[in-house]
Design an enzyme around this catalytic site. Structure first.
Site, PDB file in Angstrom:
ATOM      1  N   CYS A 197      -7.769  -0.994   5.062  1.00 35.01           N
ATOM      2  CA  CYS A 197      -6.865  -1.224   6.058  1.00 35.01           C
ATOM      3  C   CYS A 197      -7.072  -0.998   7.430  1.00 35.01           C
ATOM      4  O   CYS A 197      -7.643   0.101   7.890  1.00 35.01           O
ATOM      5  CB  CYS A 197      -5.470  -0.261   5.722  1.00 35.01           C
ATOM      6  N   GLY A 236      -4.389 -15.387   6.888  1.00 28.26           N
ATOM      7  CA  GLY A 236      -3.939 -16.833   6.682  1.00 28.26           C
ATOM      8  C   GLY A 236      -5.277 -17.634   6.739  1.00 28.26           C
ATOM      9  O   GLY A 236      -6.207 -17.265   6.699  1.00 28.26           O
ATOM     10  N   GLY A 248       0.797  -1.150   9.737  1.00 32.85           N
ATOM     11  CA  GLY A 248       0.218   0.361   9.661  1.00 32.85           C
ATOM     12  C   GLY A 248       0.776   1.214   8.460  1.00 32.85           C
ATOM     13  O   GLY A 248       1.286   2.267   8.406  1.00 32.85           O
ATOM     14  N   LEU A 249       0.737   0.509   7.229  1.00 29.67           N
ATOM     15  CA  LEU A 249       1.177   1.189   5.907  1.00 29.67           C
ATOM     16  C   LEU A 249       2.368   1.793   5.978  1.00 29.67           C
ATOM     17  O   LEU A 249       2.761   2.918   5.355  1.00 29.67           O
ATOM     18  CB  LEU A 249       0.139   2.015   5.506  1.00 29.67           C
ATOM     19  N   GLY A 267       0.830  -1.248  -0.033  1.00 24.68           N
ATOM     20  CA  GLY A 267      -0.181  -0.134  -0.074  1.00 24.68           C
ATOM     21  C   GLY A 267       0.803   1.363  -0.206  1.00 24.68           C
ATOM     22  O   GLY A 267       1.702   1.275   0.846  1.00 24.68           O
ATOM     23  N   LYS A 307     -10.218  -2.842  -3.196  1.00 25.66           N
ATOM     24  CA  LYS A 307     -10.042  -3.757  -2.039  1.00 25.66           C
ATOM     25  C   LYS A 307     -10.980  -3.600  -1.009  1.00 25.66           C
ATOM     26  O   LYS A 307     -11.001  -2.670  -0.232  1.00 25.66           O
ATOM     27  CB  LYS A 307      -8.633  -3.657  -1.650  1.00 25.66           C
ATOM     28  N   GLY A 316      -1.490 -14.222  -0.093  1.00 26.52           N
ATOM     29  CA  GLY A 316      -0.759 -12.975   0.843  1.00 26.52           C
ATOM     30  C   GLY A 316       0.297 -13.960   1.851  1.00 26.52           C
ATOM     31  O   GLY A 316       1.159 -14.074   1.585  1.00 26.52           O
ATOM     32  N   THR A 317      -0.344 -14.105   3.193  1.00 28.37           N
ATOM     33  CA  THR A 317       0.313 -15.005   4.274  1.00 28.37           C
ATOM     34  C   THR A 317       1.105 -16.058   3.642  1.00 28.37           C
ATOM     35  O   THR A 317       2.350 -16.204   4.105  1.00 28.37           O
ATOM     36  CB  THR A 317      -0.587 -15.288   5.390  1.00 28.37           C
TER      37      THR A 317
HETATM   38  C1  LIG Z   1       2.100  -8.148   6.581  1.00 29.58           C
HETATM   39  C2  LIG Z   1       0.681  -7.832   5.741  1.00 29.58           C
HETATM   40  C3  LIG Z   1       0.737  -6.471   4.820  1.00 29.58           C
HETATM   41  C4  LIG Z   1      -0.354  -6.004   4.114  1.00 29.58           C
HETATM   42  N1  LIG Z   1      -0.296  -4.881   3.512  1.00 29.58           N
HETATM   43  C5  LIG Z   1      -1.454  -4.596   2.815  1.00 29.58           C
HETATM   44  C6  LIG Z   1      -1.266  -3.499   2.186  1.00 29.58           C
HETATM   45  O1  LIG Z   1      -0.482  -2.628   2.151  1.00 29.58           O
HETATM   46  N2  LIG Z   1      -2.349  -3.149   1.471  1.00 29.58           N
HETATM   47  C7  LIG Z   1      -3.597  -3.869   1.428  1.00 29.58           C
HETATM   48  O2  LIG Z   1      -4.469  -3.622   0.539  1.00 29.58           O
HETATM   49  N3  LIG Z   1      -3.620  -5.289   1.936  1.00 29.58           N
HETATM   50  C8  LIG Z   1      -2.558  -5.497   2.873  1.00 29.58           C
HETATM   51  N4  LIG Z   1      -2.483  -6.668   3.518  1.00 29.58           N
HETATM   52  C9  LIG Z   1      -3.713  -7.513   3.159  1.00 29.58           C
HETATM   53  C10 LIG Z   1      -3.538  -8.675   2.239  1.00 29.58           C
HETATM   54  O3  LIG Z   1      -3.192  -8.232   0.928  1.00 29.58           O
HETATM   55  C11 LIG Z   1      -4.491  -9.601   2.174  1.00 29.58           C
HETATM   56  O4  LIG Z   1      -5.685  -9.061   1.837  1.00 29.58           O
HETATM   57  C12 LIG Z   1      -4.914 -10.348   3.738  1.00 29.58           C
HETATM   58  O5  LIG Z   1      -3.642 -10.602   4.304  1.00 29.58           O
HETATM   59  C13 LIG Z   1      -5.699 -11.725   3.363  1.00 29.58           C
HETATM   60  O6  LIG Z   1      -5.102 -12.619   2.466  1.00 29.58           O
HETATM   61  P1  LIG Z   1      -4.000 -13.798   3.121  1.00 29.58           P
HETATM   62  O7  LIG Z   1      -4.690 -14.513   4.030  1.00 29.58           O
HETATM   63  O8  LIG Z   1      -3.519 -14.724   1.772  1.00 29.58           O
HETATM   64  O9  LIG Z   1      -2.635 -13.165   3.723  1.00 29.58           O
HETATM   65  C14 LIG Z   1      -1.493  -7.203   4.127  1.00 29.58           C
HETATM   66  C15 LIG Z   1      -1.481  -8.364   4.995  1.00 29.58           C
HETATM   67  C16 LIG Z   1      -0.229  -8.616   5.593  1.00 29.58           C
HETATM   68  C17 LIG Z   1      -0.344 -10.232   6.321  1.00 29.58           C
END
Ligand SMILES: Cc1cc2nc3c(=O)[nH]c(=O)nc-3n(C[C@H](O)[C@H](O)[C@H](O)COP(=O)(O)O)c2cc1C
Length: 314
Positions: free
Chosen positions: A140, A227, A82-83, A56, A175, A275-276
């Site tokens: 977020c 996750g 926290g972005l 982000g 999103k 993601g995770t």
């Molecule tokens: C460490 C971390 C940082 C993330 N940063 C962002 C971000 O900057 N912008 C955003 O839209 N989502 C962010 N997400 C959310 C992920 O893109 C995703 O929507 C969320 O983790 C669910 O998917 P997952 O279960 O496969 O991780 C972040 C997730 C994690 C774990």
């Protein structure tokens, strides 16, 4: 059994947009889990992926929340990043020239504290070589201002998307947050406001408490859960949104294997974000893709589009 070479995995994520957003396949890392893709490119063959989604990005650089920022839970993690990011000008000046040398499309995830922030970010990205699309993060849970607040009301979400669309010809993906009562109404509002696609879900708001300290564990006090723990919720939300909108859906939330991804596709997602699982295993998006290909070969499915939404009851 089909030959891998006869499979069509390509996905158009912005069919109504003049520029379009054509992906060679539906697998991509989720925002925030591969930074800007440049270090990630040293670890995996990114050109095999459908797209790269960036961390982000905000107007000004952000240091992020105090440590600790990650907490492992049963079947998931809580994050409170926290972005943290380098700001849009550095992204455009330092990262985009690298992206411009890649064939894989790069989607820039943006976040703002006001509607004007989002409009300015979109304006700055217009015409930047190496940028193929914008993912608007109105979800977020880890920032004090803006972020998820815009994603909780259909009216506010629509206002952000109208502002972004007025500044850009790039395809716009929105999103969505799961931290709402009716995610389908938010999806409908942003689709009506001109979104080209939606991605869902972002993390679920959560927390952990350090009982020795008798205080919240995370430096940001609360965090976002991601996750495997969130997969059934994410899948259900994709299924519901697929019934509510006509625009393409990118499914995200707990996807760690091809079988997980296929569930999201059958629920109505045209593409998936990992993601995770990518943080644990950088090759996860590629392994998801290879597994989808094997499934299609085995099941005699020539075109991935034949699977999108097949589990969606009338
Ligand atoms: C460490 C971390 C940082 C993330 N940063 C962002 C971000 O900057 N912008 C955003 O839209 N989502 C962010 N997400 C959310 C992920 O893109 C995703 O929507 C969320 O983790 C669910 O998917 P997952 O279960 O496969 O991780 C972040 C997730 C994690 C774990």
């Amino acid at each position: 059994m089909l030959e891998a070479s006869s499979l069509n995995l390509s996905v158009e994520l912005a069919p109504s947009n003049r520029r379009g957003l054509l992906l060679a396949n539906p697998a991509m890392p989720a925002a925030g889990t591969v930074g800007y893709g440049t270090d990630y490119a040293q670890l995996v063959d990114i050109e095999k992926l459908g797209a790269i989604v960036t961390k982000g990005t905000t107007l000004s650089p952000r240091p992020g929340n105090p440590q600790p920022r990650l907490f492992e839970t049963a079947s998931g993690i809580l994050n409170s990043i926290g972005l943290q990011n380098i700001g849009i000008d550095a992204v455009i000046g330092e990262k985009a020239p690298i992206w411009a040398t890649w064939r894989v499309p790069v989607i820039v995830n943006i976040a703002g504290e006001s509607i004007d922030d989002y409009a300015q970010l979109a304006d700055k990205l217009e015409g930047v070589a190496g940028v193929s699309g914008i993912e608007v993060n109105i979800s977020c849970p880890n920032v004090a201002l803006g972020g998820m607040e815009f994603g909780k009301s259909p009216e506010a979400a629509a206002e952000v998307i109208q502002a972004v669309k007025s500044q850009t010809t790039l395809p716009v993906i929105v999103k969505l947050t799961p931290n709402v009562t009716d995610i389908a109404s938010i999806a409908r509002a942003v689709a009506d406001a001109g979104a080209d696609a939606v991605s869902l879900i972002n993390t679920l708001a959560g927390m952990a408490i350090d009982i020795t300290e008798r205080q919240p564990f995370l430096g940001g006090l609360t965090g976002g859960l991601s996750g495997p723990a969130i997969k059934p919720i994410a899948l259900y939300m994709v299924y519901r949104v697929a019934k509510a909108v006509e625009i393409p859906i990118i499914g995200c939330g707990g996807i760690a294997s091809a079988d997980d991804a296929l569930e999201f596709i059958m629920a109505g997602a045209s593409a998936v974000q990992i993601g995770t699982a990518t943080m644990v295993n950088p090759s996860a998006p590629l392994e998801v893709l290879e597994g989808i290909e094997r499934f299609m070969e085995r099941e005699g499915v020539e075109d991935i589009a034949q699977l999108v939404g097949v589990a969606k009851a009338p």
